[in-house]
Design an enzyme around this catalytic site. Structure first.
Site, PDB file in Angstrom:
ATOM      1  N   ILE A 202      74.234   2.659  10.612  1.00 44.93           N
ATOM      2  CA  ILE A 202      73.526   3.684  11.391  1.00 44.93           C
ATOM      3  C   ILE A 202      73.773   3.451  12.889  1.00 44.93           C
ATOM      4  O   ILE A 202      73.898   2.315  13.329  1.00 44.93           O
ATOM      5  CB  ILE A 202      71.998   3.746  11.120  1.00 44.93           C
ATOM      6  CG1 ILE A 202      71.324   2.392  11.353  1.00 44.93           C
ATOM      7  CG2 ILE A 202      71.686   4.244   9.736  1.00 44.93           C
ATOM      8  CD1 ILE A 202      69.811   2.505  11.335  1.00 44.93           C
ATOM      9  N   HIS A 203      73.883   4.523  13.615  1.00 48.64           N
ATOM     10  CA  HIS A 203      73.993   4.394  15.079  1.00 48.64           C
ATOM     11  C   HIS A 203      73.600   5.657  15.834  1.00 48.64           C
ATOM     12  O   HIS A 203      73.649   5.673  17.057  1.00 48.64           O
ATOM     13  CB  HIS A 203      75.425   3.985  15.485  1.00 48.64           C
ATOM     14  CG  HIS A 203      76.430   5.077  15.303  1.00 48.64           C
ATOM     15  ND1 HIS A 203      77.026   5.335  14.099  1.00 48.64           N
ATOM     16  CD2 HIS A 203      76.937   5.991  16.167  1.00 48.64           C
ATOM     17  CE1 HIS A 203      77.864   6.349  14.225  1.00 48.64           C
ATOM     18  NE2 HIS A 203      77.828   6.775  15.465  1.00 48.64           N
ATOM     19  N   ARG A 204      73.214   6.734  15.120  1.00 46.42           N
ATOM     20  CA  ARG A 204      72.860   7.964  15.841  1.00 46.42           C
ATOM     21  C   ARG A 204      71.582   7.741  16.634  1.00 46.42           C
ATOM     22  O   ARG A 204      70.628   7.126  16.130  1.00 46.42           O
ATOM     23  CB  ARG A 204      72.609   9.116  14.851  1.00 46.42           C
ATOM     24  CG  ARG A 204      73.806   9.458  13.999  1.00 46.42           C
ATOM     25  CD  ARG A 204      74.457  10.746  14.454  1.00 46.42           C
ATOM     26  NE  ARG A 204      75.521  10.525  15.391  1.00 46.42           N
ATOM     27  CZ  ARG A 204      76.810  10.358  15.080  1.00 46.42           C
ATOM     28  NH1 ARG A 204      77.209  10.345  13.830  1.00 46.42           N
ATOM     29  NH2 ARG A 204      77.711  10.193  16.025  1.00 46.42           N
TER      30      ARG A 204
END
Ligand code: UD1
Ligand code: UDP
Length: 352
Positions: A202-204
């Site tokens: 995840i990185h949004r």
């Protein structure tokens, strides 16, 4: 004919790896790296591992607010374009490096070609959505990965210079998966067994900067009764540290890995959990079901074929979907024939 390829963030290094190889057979290509990503594990490793030529320019822009980062890129890219006077500028995807490259070129009347054009999430809270819309509307050539992307452009009144070529990230999977199988030792290093683990990224900002969403996701991961291998983006690492909570022991946090290790992890995962655009496509390409931790996706074909479930960040829904996801029997080609890069080069030649 001289082409300046502008890259800066992790997924762009993977895209340029396959496109550059083809461009260099026919054109004079100059690689400009904005330096948006700069940790070795987010940047240098891809140049070495994928044999990308050393960038002719590294602008060293690094991190910052959107305006500061994009503005600094704009000024520095303009200086390079004035010096190089290219025939085309090629930009990739939807990052701030994409927008800065396209805008700097368009203002100098240098023609812009956009690789991965026509994607929309219809969520303008995503920085990428603004970058995509603006870039598409100032590009002269728009290389779409799918027919639905070209339809989206037509709906926005863009039909000149639009070509459906397939997805260059699919080209990359086709090129590098066999190499990953031979070279990657990641399963041995992590002591994990094929199909006995899930892979997560995840990185949004909607998941890292929103504490509630981040907590829900980590709780969901901790509630899954399976091993989850989680290469952690630096943005996410900082957010998790700030949150101060950890997931359960079934979640194995690791540093970001190189592309070959990542492909091999993807291929051997039972299932992929992600908010990454690239991973949704790669999951499909390697035939592994994907659960998307967002409320919408640009890669609708993966959902329509039943290989991708877009579930958002609700803990129960994530856990339920991990338990019950059944992979479909059919797997049509969605992203071309693995030769998008060659088609891009052919179209550029027409404009020589
Ligand atoms: C960017 C792109 C996103 C893409 C992602 C790929 C924009 C607006 N976003 O998001 O579309 O999906 O790259 O990974 O362009 N950081 C480091 N080391 C690095 C790079 C970043 O520590 O090498 C940390 C910094 O704290 C930085 C944060 O990560 O502030 C975010 O980096 P940034 O490049 O602004 O955006 P990404 O979240 O990486
Ligand atoms: N990737 C990688 N190592 C990692 C995580 C991702 O090589 O630890 C690769 C992944 O295989 C894909 C690309 O990075 O090719 C996706 O980039 P990212 O998720 O950062 O951005 P997005 O695709 O969402 O823009």
């Amino acid at each position: 004919m001289k082409i300046v390829s502008i890259v800066g963030a992790r997924p762009q290094f993977i895209k340029v790896a396959v496109v550059s190889r083809v461009l260099r057979e026919q054109f004079h290509e100059v690689i400009l790296n904005t330096g948006q990503h700069y940790d070795d594990g987010m940047s240098g490793i891809f140049f070495r591992e994928l044999g990308i030529s050393n960038p002719d320019y590294n602008l060293g822009v690094g991190s910052g607010s959107h305006a500061k980062q994009t503005g600094e890129m704009l000024a520095k890219i303009e200086a390079v374009l004035l010096k190089e006077t290219p025939d085309w500028v090629l930009v990739y995807g939807d990052t701030n490096s994409t927008l800065a490259g396209a805008l700097a070129a368009a203002k100098l009347h240098v023609p812009v070609a956009h690789v991965e054009a026509g994607l929309r999430s219809y969520n303008r809270a995503m920085p990428e959505e603004i970058n995509r819309i603006a870039t598409d509307h100032i590009s002269d050539l728009l290389f779409c990965p799918t027919f639905s992307a070209s339809e989206i452009l037509r709906g926005e009144g863009i039909s000149r210079g639009v070509y459906v070529v397939g997805d260059v990230m699919y080209d990359a999977v086709m090129r590098y998966l066999a190499i990953a199988e031979k070279q990657s030792r990641i399963l041995e290093i992590l002591r994990i067994t094929p199909k006995k683990f899930l892979l997560a990224t995840i990185h949004r900002p909607s998941n890292t900067d929103n504490i509630e969403n981040l907590r829900e996701i980590l709780c969901a991961f901790g509630s899954v009764n399976e091993l989850i291998v989680f290469p952690v983006h630096p943005r996410t690492r900082k957010a998790i540290e700030a949150l101060g909570t950890r997931a359960n022991d079934n979640v194995r946090f690791i540093e970001p890995v190189g592309y070959l290790d990542m492909l091999w992890l993807e291929k051997n995962a039972r299932l992929i959990l992600t908010d990454s655009g690239g991973l949704q496509k790669e999951a499909y390409a390697v035939g592994v079901p994907c659960i998307t931790l967002r409320t919408e996706t640009e890669w609708i074909e993966t959902v329509k074929t039943g290989w991708n479930a877009v579930v958002g960040t609700n803990r129960e829904l994530i856990v339920e979907t991990v338990k019950n996801f059944v992979a479909p029997d059919t797997h049509p080609d969605l992203f071309g024939d693995g030769h998008a890069s060659e088609k891009i080069a052919t179209h550029l030649l027409e404009f020589k």
